[in-house]
Design a protein around this motif. Structure first.
Motif, PDB file in Angstrom:
ATOM      1  N   LEU A 261      36.165  50.691  43.805  1.00  0.00           N
ATOM      2  CA  LEU A 261      35.253  49.535  43.773  1.00  0.00           C
ATOM      3  C   LEU A 261      34.700  49.296  42.359  1.00  0.00           C
ATOM      4  CD1 LEU A 261      33.980  47.312  45.543  1.00  0.00           C
ATOM      5  CD2 LEU A 261      32.079  48.857  46.005  1.00  0.00           C
ATOM      6  N   GLU A 262      34.626  50.371  41.570  1.00  0.00           N
ATOM      7  CA  GLU A 262      34.164  50.220  40.185  1.00  0.00           C
ATOM      8  C   GLU A 262      34.978  49.182  39.413  1.00  0.00           C
ATOM      9  OE1 GLU A 262      34.134  53.813  37.973  1.00  0.00           O
ATOM     10  OE2 GLU A 262      32.699  54.733  39.334  1.00  0.00           O
TER      11      GLU A 262
ATOM     12  N   VAL B  35      33.636  45.560  40.481  1.00  0.00           N
ATOM     13  CA  VAL B  35      32.181  45.414  40.610  1.00  0.00           C
ATOM     14  C   VAL B  35      31.802  43.932  40.642  1.00  0.00           C
ATOM     15  CG1 VAL B  35      31.717  45.613  38.126  1.00  0.00           C
ATOM     16  CG2 VAL B  35      29.959  46.296  39.759  1.00  0.00           C
ATOM     17  N   ASP B  36      32.627  43.103  40.018  1.00  0.00           N
ATOM     18  CA  ASP B  36      32.402  41.659  40.021  1.00  0.00           C
ATOM     19  C   ASP B  36      32.344  41.101  41.454  1.00  0.00           C
ATOM     20  OD1 ASP B  36      32.381  38.958  38.736  1.00  0.00           O
ATOM     21  OD2 ASP B  36      34.264  38.766  39.829  1.00  0.00           O
ATOM     22  N   SER B  37      33.081  41.742  42.367  1.00  0.00           N
ATOM     23  CA  SER B  37      33.135  41.224  43.741  1.00  0.00           C
ATOM     24  C   SER B  37      31.775  41.297  44.443  1.00  0.00           C
ATOM     25  CB  SER B  37      34.181  41.986  44.563  1.00  0.00           C
ATOM     26  OG  SER B  37      33.751  43.317  44.794  1.00  0.00           O
ATOM     27  N   LEU B  38      30.854  42.105  43.919  1.00  0.00           N
ATOM     28  CA  LEU B  38      29.531  42.205  44.549  1.00  0.00           C
ATOM     29  C   LEU B  38      28.747  40.907  44.422  1.00  0.00           C
ATOM     30  CD1 LEU B  38      28.291  45.789  43.577  1.00  0.00           C
ATOM     31  CD2 LEU B  38      29.516  45.053  45.618  1.00  0.00           C
ATOM     32  N   ARG B  39      29.140  40.034  43.492  1.00  0.00           N
ATOM     33  CA  ARG B  39      28.421  38.757  43.355  1.00  0.00           C
ATOM     34  C   ARG B  39      28.704  37.831  44.541  1.00  0.00           C
ATOM     35  NH1 ARG B  39      31.210  34.295  41.784  1.00  0.00           N
ATOM     36  NH2 ARG B  39      33.398  34.630  41.297  1.00  0.00           N
ATOM     37  N   LEU B  40      29.803  38.085  45.260  1.00  0.00           N
ATOM     38  CA  LEU B  40      30.185  37.237  46.397  1.00  0.00           C
ATOM     39  C   LEU B  40      29.636  37.772  47.712  1.00  0.00           C
ATOM     40  CD1 LEU B  40      33.951  36.739  45.434  1.00  0.00           C
ATOM     41  CD2 LEU B  40      32.081  35.105  45.081  1.00  0.00           C
ATOM     42  N   TYR B  41      29.387  36.880  48.653  1.00  0.00           N
ATOM     43  CA  TYR B  41      28.991  37.322  49.985  1.00  0.00           C
ATOM     44  C   TYR B  41      30.089  38.204  50.560  1.00  0.00           C
ATOM     45  CZ  TYR B  41      24.876  34.413  50.175  1.00  0.00           C
ATOM     46  OH  TYR B  41      23.631  33.900  49.927  1.00  0.00           O
ATOM     47  N   PRO B  42      29.708  39.203  51.338  1.00  0.00           N
ATOM     48  CA  PRO B  42      30.740  40.044  51.956  1.00  0.00           C
ATOM     49  C   PRO B  42      31.474  39.257  53.038  1.00  0.00           C
ATOM     50  CG  PRO B  42      28.536  40.674  52.728  1.00  0.00           C
ATOM     51  CD  PRO B  42      28.336  39.608  51.697  1.00  0.00           C
TER      52      PRO B  42
ATOM     53  N   ASN C 292      26.974  45.088  54.126  1.00  0.00           N
ATOM     54  CA  ASN C 292      27.266  44.848  52.719  1.00  0.00           C
ATOM     55  C   ASN C 292      28.653  45.379  52.343  1.00  0.00           C
ATOM     56  OD1 ASN C 292      26.770  47.581  52.277  1.00  0.00           O
ATOM     57  ND2 ASN C 292      24.768  47.238  51.362  1.00  0.00           N
ATOM     58  N   LYS C 293      29.088  44.930  51.168  1.00  0.00           N
ATOM     59  CA  LYS C 293      30.441  45.236  50.705  1.00  0.00           C
ATOM     60  C   LYS C 293      30.727  46.745  50.693  1.00  0.00           C
ATOM     61  CE  LYS C 293      34.184  44.113  48.164  1.00  0.00           C
ATOM     62  NZ  LYS C 293      35.172  43.076  48.410  1.00  0.00           N
ATOM     63  N   THR C 294      29.769  47.533  50.207  1.00  0.00           N
ATOM     64  CA  THR C 294      30.001  48.974  50.123  1.00  0.00           C
ATOM     65  C   THR C 294      30.155  49.599  51.506  1.00  0.00           C
ATOM     66  OG1 THR C 294      27.616  49.189  49.863  1.00  0.00           O
ATOM     67  CG2 THR C 294      28.931  49.382  47.871  1.00  0.00           C
ATOM     68  N   SER C 295      29.380  49.168  52.471  1.00  0.00           N
ATOM     69  CA  SER C 295      29.511  49.771  53.802  1.00  0.00           C
ATOM     70  C   SER C 295      30.875  49.430  54.401  1.00  0.00           C
ATOM     71  CB  SER C 295      28.367  49.366  54.729  1.00  0.00           C
ATOM     72  OG  SER C 295      28.374  47.988  54.958  1.00  0.00           O
TER      73      SER C 295
END
Lengths: 352, 352
Positions: free
Chosen positions: A47-48, A51-58, A245-248
């Motif tokens: 995911l590192e 990291v840009d993908s965190l700006r988008l809704y999951p 969220n994306k990480t979960s």
């Protein structure tokens, strides 16, 4: 009092369970003593690079995680619903399925949040007393009702009822929704999953917080017929479209894929539990046969509250409620063998 | 229909907003075009060394994140409440504070979930019509009510009302809770935060999904008097103790700490918006003065739905509702300068 305070919701002020900061032996919240599957670390590293993908809704359909769970349990993707811990999943089930004027039935000694959600959504309910050995009495669930929910194994008793018992309750309740809360099933015995083909009113809930070693990620899920999962999703989407969220989603999916690690850590916990059972017996403790990752113990000669406090003073945290019918009981989570050795060393000294 | 279906909650079936898989220009959900602050990547790397911590429940007080927010806004830690996106925070506010028999007031054209939560918790409400230019009419909020909520800037209009206007509404509503939903305030003007010392019935809500570039992490928060935050926490803890997962606490806290990056990316979006305003004007679009990270546009000569579909066919996604009073409007999120150039290139060609 300010005028606006008159319209504030009255709730039982709740103090969260102790999360001690210093180094202690933490056997009070049924966490897994082993780390998450190695794949979770790999997913973090991956995911590192994104990291840009965190700006988008999951992804609101949580497809990555839902697919991993569907594969693991050999069910359709349309049979899996995910939420922010099984608390979120169960709360959504209460809201979606328990809208009858008739009371929902659940045991008197069980997971304490059932009552809370029933009150929250103004759902009538009746608590059915477990017997003097803390066993659920299945006949209590035969009368007409607005739905049934019970954990198997039950908490905090750790008692598992076999599939025949579970099916008997479902068979007597085919006109309502029956939820079997299997948060601890992986430490116990056969799951009610095999009954899904036979009963389209059955919902099984599960969690990543126990056998999956990921309480910190807040992931829970329900498995049921496509029809019931559709109703759950309709309700969820209508109130809050993006909860996971994306990480979960990403870390959760990886945790599910590693079947060997899961089997191995679960086996180790069951082994430690079997051994701990014997140790508790040697010291004169009594308890129902444990089938979860905890033992619900009492001692004929020692007051539970005093014991709880003595342990806490030594940095050993277990769970004590002091509530009706279970005043003399402590719930002890199964930690590592080393943690349990330390517990028994303390108890032997205390009881000398 | 099966018998149990009679007691299933009736909801409006909802289809989640499109999350296109292929490479498109995504201007449909008000996400930030820039990645999260560099500190988030650093936090990810750091958490790798503590992957074991995911086996434990997260801190129920969310202290790491609450502290970072309290520092940023120069308020006390007891003035900050966090939740799973501002949807979770707002829903919890409705549940906690809007328990009057009198109706809660909010604009007719506004965030669509206010109605949903009011229905969910059986809260009476009245929608106050915005004027023909989509401005909130402050006098409409003077009559007796059970609470007030409005976004500033409002969505989907992008209209910001100055602090005097906001204070006027609060001043007329000191016996109820007033929520100012400031999801888009960082792109607009002065926040109502400075009014907190004067009005202990004011709640300001915010989100990480817009100016913080972290829609994927689902983090929202409320800032208010310690008394109101205590009520919110009491309600939250009584229903669901652990909602914020470990990653959202850790990554979220890091995102808040980088004030420069936040100022820089926000400034860039505002600059792109100012330029886009001119471009839209040149093409004959009309729109209320935008103050959020989106522009709410209409064209006297082109049908909004047709335009929406033509853009979509070219891989440019914007938001269209087709609902009452806004049938001829599109909401266009401010992307990068390059994305907006592509949008205008398409429009110029389409309108030729």
């Amino acid at each position: 009092m300010r005028e606006f305070e008159k319209n504030i919701r009255k709730v039982e002020p709740y103090v969260p369970g102790e999360q001690p900061q210093k180094k202690v032996i933490k056997l009070n919240t049924n966490e897994n003593p082993y780390p998450p599957a190695p794949g979770v670390l790999a997913a973090m590293k991956k995911l590192e690079g994104h990291v840009d993908s965190l700006r988008l809704y999951p992804d609101p359909t949580s497809d990555t995680l839902v697919s991993a769970l569907a594969d693991f349990y050999h069910v359709g993707k349309d049979q899996v619903f995910v939420g922010v811990g099984s608390d979120d999943v169960l709360s959504m089930c209460f809201l979606t399925f328990f809208n009858s004027e008739k009371p929902v039935f659940f045991p008197d000694i069980t997971y304490s949040f059932y009552k809370v959600w029933a009150d929250l959504y103004r759902i009538p309910y009746e608590c059915k007393k477990v017997d003097e050995n803390f066993h659920i009495i299945k006949e209590d669930y035969y009368p007409e009702n607005g739905g049934v929910i019970f954990p198997n194994p039950n908490a905090p008793t750790s008692i598992y009822e076999d599939l025949e018992f579970v099916e008997d309750i479902i068979r007597h309740n085919q006109d309502v929704i029956v939820i079997v809360d299997e948060a601890y099933i992986d430490f116990a015995g056969e799951s009610a999953l095999s009954l899904l083909d036979k009963y389209d009113n059955l919902i099984i809930t599960q969690t990543f917080s126990k056998a999956r070693s990921m309480a910190g990620m807040r992931i829970g899920y329900a498995i049921a017929s496509p029809l019931l999962i559709k109703y759950l999703n309709d309700a969820k989407y209508s109130f809050n479209s993006y909860t996971m969220n994306k990480t979960s989603l990403v870390y959760g999916a990886e945790a599910v894929k590693d079947k060997e690690y899961f089997a191995e850590t679960t086996r180790k916990i069951v082994e430690t539990r079997d051994w701990a059972e014997e140790e508790f017996k040697k010291l004169g403790f009594v308890f129902p046969k444990p089938s979860a990752n905890f033992i619900f113990v009492s001692h004929p000669e020692y007051d539970a509250k005093e014991l709880f406090e003595a342990m806490k003073a030594k940095g050993i945290y277990v769970r004590f409620w002091g509530s009706e019918r279970i005043e003399q009981y402590l719930r002890v989570t199964i930690g590592t063998r080393e943690e349990m050795e330390a517990l028994f060393a303390f108890l032997r000294e205390y009881m000398m």
